[in-house]
Enzyme design. Structure first.
Site, PDB file in Angstrom:
ATOM      1  CD  GLU A  89       0.122 -35.737  10.483  1.00 31.43           C
ATOM      2  OE1 GLU A  89      -0.341 -36.767   9.976  1.00 31.43           O
ATOM      3  OE2 GLU A  89       1.331 -35.448  10.435  1.00 31.43           O
ATOM      4  CG  HIS A 123       3.674 -37.399   8.530  1.00 34.56           C
ATOM      5  ND1 HIS A 123       2.320 -37.255   8.379  1.00 34.56           N
ATOM      6  CD2 HIS A 123       4.098 -38.119   7.475  1.00 34.56           C
ATOM      7  CE1 HIS A 123       1.951 -37.843   7.251  1.00 34.56           C
ATOM      8  NE2 HIS A 123       3.005 -38.373   6.697  1.00 34.56           N
ATOM      9  CB  ALA A 182     -13.781 -21.990  13.703  1.00 33.59           C
ATOM     10  N   GLY A 183     -16.905 -23.334  13.137  1.00 32.53           N
ATOM     11  CA  GLY A 183     -17.950 -23.524  12.116  1.00 32.53           C
ATOM     12  C   GLY A 183     -17.728 -24.675  11.174  1.00 32.53           C
ATOM     13  CB  ALA A 184     -14.921 -26.950  10.462  1.00 28.40           C
ATOM     14  CB  VAL A 202     -15.317 -31.267  13.759  1.00 26.14           C
ATOM     15  CG1 VAL A 202     -14.248 -32.204  14.299  1.00 26.14           C
ATOM     16  CG2 VAL A 202     -14.665 -30.032  13.153  1.00 26.14           C
ATOM     17  N   PRO A 203     -16.682 -34.379  12.857  1.00 30.40           N
ATOM     18  CG  PRO A 203     -15.787 -36.244  11.794  1.00 30.40           C
ATOM     19  CD  PRO A 203     -15.769 -34.753  11.779  1.00 30.40           C
TER      20      PRO A 203
END
Ligand code: SF4
Ligand code: SF4
EC number: 2.3.3.8
Length: 1033
Positions: A656, A698, A720-722, A724-725
């Site tokens: 977040e 939070h 970095a390779g994730a 991510v939508p």
């Protein structure tokens, strides 16, 4: 140790292949060994012989008939690490090899001294040498199979179709306890007994890895014992110890021992031991099973004419055995304590320099406590070598250490536990398992019950909450574990709880934000605790930083603060994680899936658990790290951990806005530390729509700059390779696609679906929903405390106070369940005033004074006075009312009434006084009569009582109407004249004894006064003077 040390020849093929297949874990094990070396774990404990001599000897009994080589190997490994002196097993070559393989494996981990290996044989039929057997095809189809449930060795396999022809008793696992024999309703199970072959035994004794032999005998068959002994011949020379196991033969015990010793003596060239078999194969049943072995030991310890040899307990031994030995003063002692009938204690000195009782052998109990871990190992991963699963090894080790340590006092070995604790997290990534247990700080019924309901849903054998810490209180809390009600121990301190539950390694902290940090630090300092979850929000950041520092330095894990916790699907969950049982079932969290999930938000976790269950095979583990600026553990900590867990095949991350935690994940991805697919989304992209900085839910969720924006973090993760939508809405399909690719590629096999059991509904919930009705156990009609304020006979407390009502009104509400007119309640109050006390000399006051002076408390002093109230003292009001009413209602003249009572031999209640007379009236009676005459609508009963008094005074001057008679008759007038009671109600009031209640209530005031008076005056113990007693014969 290295895996090559296994003697694979004797392990089943299945296990051999597993050993080969798990070679990849070798590196992890090397690290465990290195760590142990670095920490200098003590490897030297007393030799088996020294243990025998000092009373420290601990023997593991694998079972004379137990031949499951996989379990035997793992048991031997665990108990070798626990420091046992001897491992006793079946006289069977493959079993002896399995024991030695376990010992080698243990010594490969820690260079601990080798325990002796003992084989067990019998000279004739013996309970320990039998197997159960039945033909499953012969079993009626509708049999409820009680045999399966009762078998402690799980030796009776599922008889259903799923058993695939393996149904019935698994001979290797059956150790002959016999518990299945009586439970079969169709008498299908038979016990097959056997005697070990002497020649094969002699051969085994020649092996280098067999150190001792044990002969089981009834002690009654001298001939068969001699046959076996002579048959073993020279092979006996190879062993260091010969043990004879025999039952308590009462008066013939010593002669049987002497006969056996005589038979052995000629060629006994080693030490010998007598194993006292109390209650065979029963240690796992419960505390009481150990009594017989202790009594047997007690008898033999005191016997002077017994033959040479160490004495050791067995048969029913368990965790309570040492406690029992200590109570009999037999533990690690060389002196006999004899207690005479007069209570005096005499010491006998014993000639031997060895301890009277050398030690204890543990069988069924030792196998049960470690077996729990071994069976969960099997159920999770099939048959396995335990050291490949450090988490399981740790748990098994802690159980075995706790048992062995009842005899062996080696605190330093707890260092070993700590090493495993630390290494376990680092090496395997596993925080939890199906045997994880927690300590729960601050009693909260709902989250604990939710944890236990989850346990039941997952088929856990033990509750996940081992104990509760509620500062300042101790005892037990009743909760449900499935249908069963269980009592969970409550401890007043963290230290006490950790000492009582050394296998509980998770600390769930429900303290308020004020005390959360101190209690969490205290928990982290306990050697047995390795994970602390802090639920409270608002813990000061400086305190959290201190906790993080301590946890890092000691290789422990903090989850939170401000977290709901975490969950390992099908295994363990923290507190309220994942919400209700319905939600857990909906999200399929009752069984493991393949996805590791970590988020900051507990609330969003529930949403994602549902999403992940919808588009994949579900969660393996989910953690909410909490929304504070400084979480105890970070997103990347958990992602790296998931990467080490073989069952996790893909990782989902929900970050977040705010903070830079996601960037450490980015770094880990870039450095190739994360090899599993990561699907990530950072929420808070809408923050850019606001012109100024926005604080989201939070504490940590605010954008401090571009780097901390959701957009920047999403972009960095993508680069970095994730996966991510482009939006949160697309998150679900990104998870779905990643999962499906792994399935297509064969990385994720189909998950095994299970149907969770139905959680029994709580009675209160079921009643609320109208599903059930339940009878109540108490009826109450006078008061109610369920509303906003208590009511007396339906009148709220505030109304009583506002109306200025007094004690008489409260009595009328609570005793008579109605509001009486003011003159009635005033009369009640006058009665109380007049009866409150009558000086210190009357029975009640005297008793109270004597009791108070004896140092007793207020309640005891009051009650001792009240106990004197009865027919002779103050208890005549009801009787007076009863007799006056009866006489008046029947129309008896005073003459007829008094004379009829005289004929019956009954004194007229309410008439007569010790001091008062016609010339010296009781002022209290006059006051009551005066009030009644002025206020009551009718005083007919009182006038009748006065007429009776006139007649009795004609007989004697002191037969006056006394205060009991006055109150009794006037109360009849109150009840009858007020018009508020029916005739039937009046009879009931008099019959029940309401009116004496007035005296009890009134006199309590005086008795309390006397108690305080004596205490204030500091009066000493009362002793009645001799002069005041007539001593006569
Ligand atoms: S209950 Fe005992 S005797 Fe029966 S099968 Fe199980 S271990 Fe064997
Ligand atoms: S209880 Fe008896 S009849 Fe029933 S399954 Fe077991 S052995 Fe067969």
């Amino acid at each position: 140790m290295s895996l090559s040390l296994f003697c694979r020849a004797s392990l089943p093929t299945q296990l051999q292949s597993e050993v080969l297949a798990t070679g990849g874990r070798k590196r992890g094990l090397e690290r465990v060994k290195n760590l142990i070396k670095r920490n200098g774990i003590p490897s030297v404990i007393t030799s088996p012989l020294e243990s025998l001599q000092s009373g420290n000897w601990v023997k593991l009994i694998c079972g004379a008939s137990f031949e499951d080589v996989v379990d035997i190997r793992n048991l031997s490994l665990v108990y070798t690490l626990a420091g046992v002196d001897c491992i006793d097993c079946a006289a069977e070559a493959s079993v002896v090899s399995a024991v030695n393989e376990g010992i080698k494996a243990a010594r490969g981990i820690v260079p601990i001294r080798r325990p002796w290996v003992m084989i067990s044989v019998n000279d004739d039929e013996d309970l320990h040498f039998r197997k159960a057997e039945f033909d499953p095809n012969d079993c009626p189809l509708d049999c409820s199979r009680p045999c399966e449930n009762i078998c402690p060795a799980h030796a009776i396999l599922n008889l259903g179709a799923a058993s695939g022809g393996n149904a019935g008793v698994v001979a290797e696992r059956c150790y002959g306890c016999g518990r299945c024999l009586p439970v079969c309703p169709y008498d299908k199970i038979k016990a097959i007994t056997y005697v070990r072959d002497i020649t094969a035994t002699a051969e085994l004794l020649k092996r280098d890895d067999v150190d001792a032999i044990e002969i089981h005998t009834s002690g009654r068959q001298d001939a068969s014992f001699r046959d076996l002994w002579n048959g073993l011949g020279d092979s006996i020379d190879n062993v260091r110890l010969v043990a004879v196991s025999f039952p308590d033969l009462r008066d013939s015990t010593i002669s049987a021992m002497n006969a056996m010793y005589t038979a052995m003596k000629a060629n006994l060239r080693c030490f010998n031991l007598w194993q006292l078999d109390g209650r065979p194969m029963s240690g796992d049943i419960g505390r009481g099973a150990t009594r017989e072995a202790i009594s047997f030991a007690s008898y033999l310890a005191a016997a002077r004419d017994r033959p040479k040899g160490f004495l050791q307990l067995a048969g029913g031994t368990n965790a309570h055995t040492v406690e029992g030995l200590k109570k009999r003063r037999l533990f690690q002692t060389k002196t006999i304590f004899d207690e005479s009938n007069d209570g005096s204690v005499h010491l006998h000195s014993v000639s031997s320099s060895d301890a009277l009782i050398s030690g204890v052998a543990f069988g069924g109990y030792a196998r049960k406590i470690v077996g729990r871990v071994l069976s969960s190992l099997q159920s999770e991963d099939g048959r396995a070598v335990i050291e490949n699963y450090p988490d399981h090894l740790l748990k098994a080790l802690m159980e075995s250490l706790a048992l062995a340590d009842t005899l062996i006092l080696l605190d330093s070995r707890f260092g070993l536990i700590q090493v495993f604790l630390r290494e376990n997290i680092m090496a395997t990534g596993q925080l939890f398992s199906k045997t994880t247990q927690a300590l729960f700080y601050n009693y909260k019924q709902l989250p604990i019950q939710r944890m236990l309901d989850f346990d039941f849903l997952c088929g856990r054998e033990t509750p996940s909450v081992a104990g509760i810490i509620n500062p300042g209180s101790e005892g037990f809390q009743k909760l449900f574990f499935g249908q069963e009600e269980i009592a969970i121990p409550v401890h007043s301190t963290i230290e006490a709880a950790c000492a009582a539950h050394p296998t509980a390694d998770v600390f769930i902290n429900f303290a308020s934000f004020r005390s959360a940090a101190a209690s969490s630090l205290s928990a982290l300092k306990q050697p047995t605790i390795r994970v602390v979850a802090i639920i409270a929000e608002g813990v000061p950041e400086s305190d959290t930083k201190q906790l993080i520092g301590y946890a890092k330095a000691n290789n422990k894990v903090v989850i939170g603060p401000a977290t709901v916790g975490g969950i390992q699907a099908g295994a363990f969950k923290i507190g309220d994680t994942a919400g209700t049982i319905d939600n857990i079932i909906h999200c399929k969290l009752y069984r493991p899936g393949s996805v590791g999930f970590v988020s900051k938000s507990g609330g969003m976790s529930n949403e994602l658990y549902s999403t992940i269950a919808r588009v994949s095979d579900g969660i393996y583990e989910g953690i909410a790290i909490g929304g504070d600026v400084f979480p105890g553990s970070t997103l990347s900590d958990h992602v790296l951990r998931f990467n080490n867990i073989p069952q996790v095949k893909m990782i989902v991350v929900l970050g977040e806005i705010g903070g830079r935690d996601e960037y450490s994940l980015v770094e880990a991805l870039k450095q190739g530390k994360i090899t599993k697919p990561v699907v990530a989304w950072v929420s808070g992209t809408c923050a850019r729509l606001f012109k100024s900085e926005v604080q989201f839910g939070h504490a940590g969720a605010k954008s401090g700059g571009e780097m901390e924006s959701a957009q920047a973090k999403n972009e960095a993760l993508r680069e970095a390779g994730a996966v991510v939508p482009t939006s949160y809405e697309a998150f679900e399909s990104a998870i779905k696609e990643t999962f499906e690719k792994l399935v297509e590629g064969g990385t994720i096999p189909p998950v095994k679906e299970v149907t969770p059991p139905q959680i029994p509904e709580d009675l209160n919930t079921a009643i609320k929903s109208g599903k059930v009705r339940a009878p109540t156990h108490i009826i109450s009609t006078i008061s109610d405390d369920r509303g906003e304020e208590p009511t007396y006979a339906g009148i709220p407390m505030s109304s009583i106070v506002e109306q200025g009502l007094g004690a008489g009104d409260v009595i009328s509400l609570l005793w008579f369940k109605r509001s009486l007119p003011r003159y009635c309640t005033r009369f009640i109050e006058i009665c109380i005033v007049l009866c409150a006390d009558h000086g210190p000399c009357v029975s009640g006051a005297h008793n109270t004074i004597v009791t108070a002076r004896a140092g007793k408390d207020l309640v005891s002093s009051l009650v001792s006075g009240l106990l004197t109230i009865g027919p002779r003292f103050g208890g005549a009001i009801d009787d007076a009312a009863r007799y006056f009413k009866d006489a008046y209602d029947k129309g008896l003249t005073p003459y007829e009434f008094v004379e009829s009572m005289k004929k019956k031999g009954i004194r007229v209640p309410g008439i007569g006084h010790r001091i008062k007379s016609a010339d010296n009236r009781d002022k209290r009676v006059e006051l009551l009569q005066k009030f009644a005459r002025s206020n009551f609508p009718s005083v007919k009963y009182m006038e009748y009582a006065v007429e009776v008094e006139t007649y009795t005074l004609s007989k004697a001057n002191n037969l006056v109407l006394n205060v009991d008679g006055a109150i009794g008759s006037l109360f009849l007038d109150l009840l009858a004249g007020s018009g508020m009671f029916t005739k039937q109600e009046i009879d009931e009031i008099v019959g029940i004894g309401y009116l004496n209640g007035l005296f009890v209530l009134a006199r309590s005031i005086g008795l309390i006064g006397h108690t305080f008076d004596q205490k204030r005056l500091k009066q000493p113990l009362y002793r009645h003077p001799w002069e005041d007693v007539l001593y006569t014969k």
